[in-house]
Design a protein around this motif. Structure first.
Motif, PDB file in Angstrom:
ATOM      1  N   LYS A 162       0.828  -1.207   0.000  1.00 53.72           N
ATOM      2  CA  LYS A 162       0.000   0.000   0.000  1.00 53.72           C
ATOM      3  C   LYS A 162       0.860   1.254   0.000  1.00 53.72           C
ATOM      4  N   ASP A 166       0.588   3.981  -2.950  1.00 53.84           N
ATOM      5  CA  ASP A 166       0.268   5.392  -2.689  1.00 53.84           C
ATOM      6  C   ASP A 166       1.294   6.314  -3.323  1.00 53.84           C
ATOM      7  N   ASN A 169       0.791   6.332  -7.148  1.00 54.02           N
ATOM      8  CA  ASN A 169      -0.402   7.097  -7.519  1.00 54.02           C
ATOM      9  C   ASN A 169      -0.127   8.595  -7.439  1.00 54.02           C
ATOM     10  N   TYR A 170       0.638   9.012  -6.424  1.00 46.18           N
ATOM     11  CA  TYR A 170       1.014  10.433  -6.328  1.00 46.18           C
ATOM     12  C   TYR A 170       1.846  10.840  -7.544  1.00 46.18           C
TER      13      TYR A 170
END
Length: 329
Positions: A162, A166, A169-170
């Protein structure tokens, strides 16, 4: 070499019986405050050191915990050890630190050494899969930085998948479209999870990418950084030490970070916010992971838990200077 001081001499110096000295040293039964002080003063005066092995044979424990780590030079593990040691010291335990230098065979030897020393428990943050061996060691074992799907063992870990998801995705949201990913060794649980997150990310977003395999070291970052001829938008490194090496290799080639290429790490070790440029990374609660692992093994030793406890931490993306934000370009 002078003869070793015995409790008989301590008893004579303190003016008490040998059994009283034994009770003070072992804490096996109450002793009057004044008498205890006499014994302790005699111990200090004669520089007496109890035989820890003999004591362990009598009482059945040594008040020592062993921890096996792959690389003490990596600040991640230094912080992990500090968290465990601080907690264990507060409970009267000593910590034996064993460094395997990323060698599975060495880890096996270290297990044997710790077993011979009669440690009360083992904290394991190594790279090998030793479950078969663990099954034959009749002491508590807590795994750190990996998930063990075996209800006979406890583990403390963070959500590597995760955390990397994250971060990716940023980067995607800030218009990074071309990626180089530098992974850790395939034997390491965290490296596998971070690479798995990257693999699913590129499938989902159909982006241009390249994967290089490295190790969790600065030197590996230097080597792999030099292999990158065509600059991507971002080099995603599987830990901070790799990222340091990549950035240094780019500096040698007059490549500017983040103006020419973004670089990210993972872990947020102590120096990442002080590095130049300050590193965008994923923060793990490293000290807390060490502390909680020590707390779990302590609770298992004093029989406070009748089940095998586990702890999974969540990680946090930390955005700093090593990534550009071309969101509006």
């Amino acid at each position: 070499m002078p003869d070793k001081i015995t409790i008989k001499e301590i008893a004579k110096e303190a003016g008490v019986s040998i059994s009283t000295v034994s009770r003070v040293i072992n804490g096996s039964s109450p002793v009057k405050k004044e008498t205890k002080e006499k014994v302790l003063n005699a111990i200090n005066k004669l520089n007496y050191y109890p035989d820890a092995l003999a004591r362990s044979l009598r009482v059945g424990y040594t008040d020592t915990i062993g921890i096996i780590i792959p690389n003490i030079a990596n600040p991640f593990f230094a912080t992990l050890v500090r968290g465990a040691e601080d907690y264990l010291r507060s409970k009267g335990y000593s910590l034996i630190i064993c460094n395997s230098d990323n060698a599975v065979d060495q880890e096996k030897k270290l297990f044997n050494i710790l077993a011979e020393k009669k440690v009360d428990g083992i904290l394991y943050s190594g790279i090998g899969d030793h479950l078969e061996k663990f099954n034959h060691i009749n002491i508590p074992i807590v795994f750190i930085d990996r998930v063990i799907k075996d209800n006979r063992f406890s583990y403390v870990c963070s959500n590597h998948y995760k955390g990397m998801e994250d971060l990716l995705n940023y980067l995607f949201e800030t218009n990074h479209k071309r990626y180089v990913f530098i992974s850790g060794k395939k034997e390491i649980f965290s490296a596998v999870e971070r690479l798995r997150a990257f693999g699913n990310f590129v499938k989902k977003n159909k982006i241009e990418y390249k994967i290089l395999e490295g190790e969790y070291t600065y030197e590996s970052g230097l080597i792999n950084g030099k292999k990158i001829k065509k600059l991507p938008d971002v080099v995603v490194c599987s830990n901070d030490l790799i990222a340091y090496g990549v950035i240094e290799s780019f500096k040698e080639r007059k490549i500017k970070v983040p103006q020419d290429v973004s670089v990210t790490g993972y872990d947020d070790i102590t120096f990442s916010k002080m590095f130049s440029p300050a590193l965008t990374t994923v923060r793990q609660p490293i000290y807390e992971m060490g502390k909680i692992s020590a707390e779990i093994i302590h609770r298992l030793l004093i029989k406070k838990d009748d089940y095998i406890p586990v702890k999974l931490f969540q990680n946090q993306v930390i955005v700093r200077e090593s990534t550009r934000n071309p969101r509006n370009k």
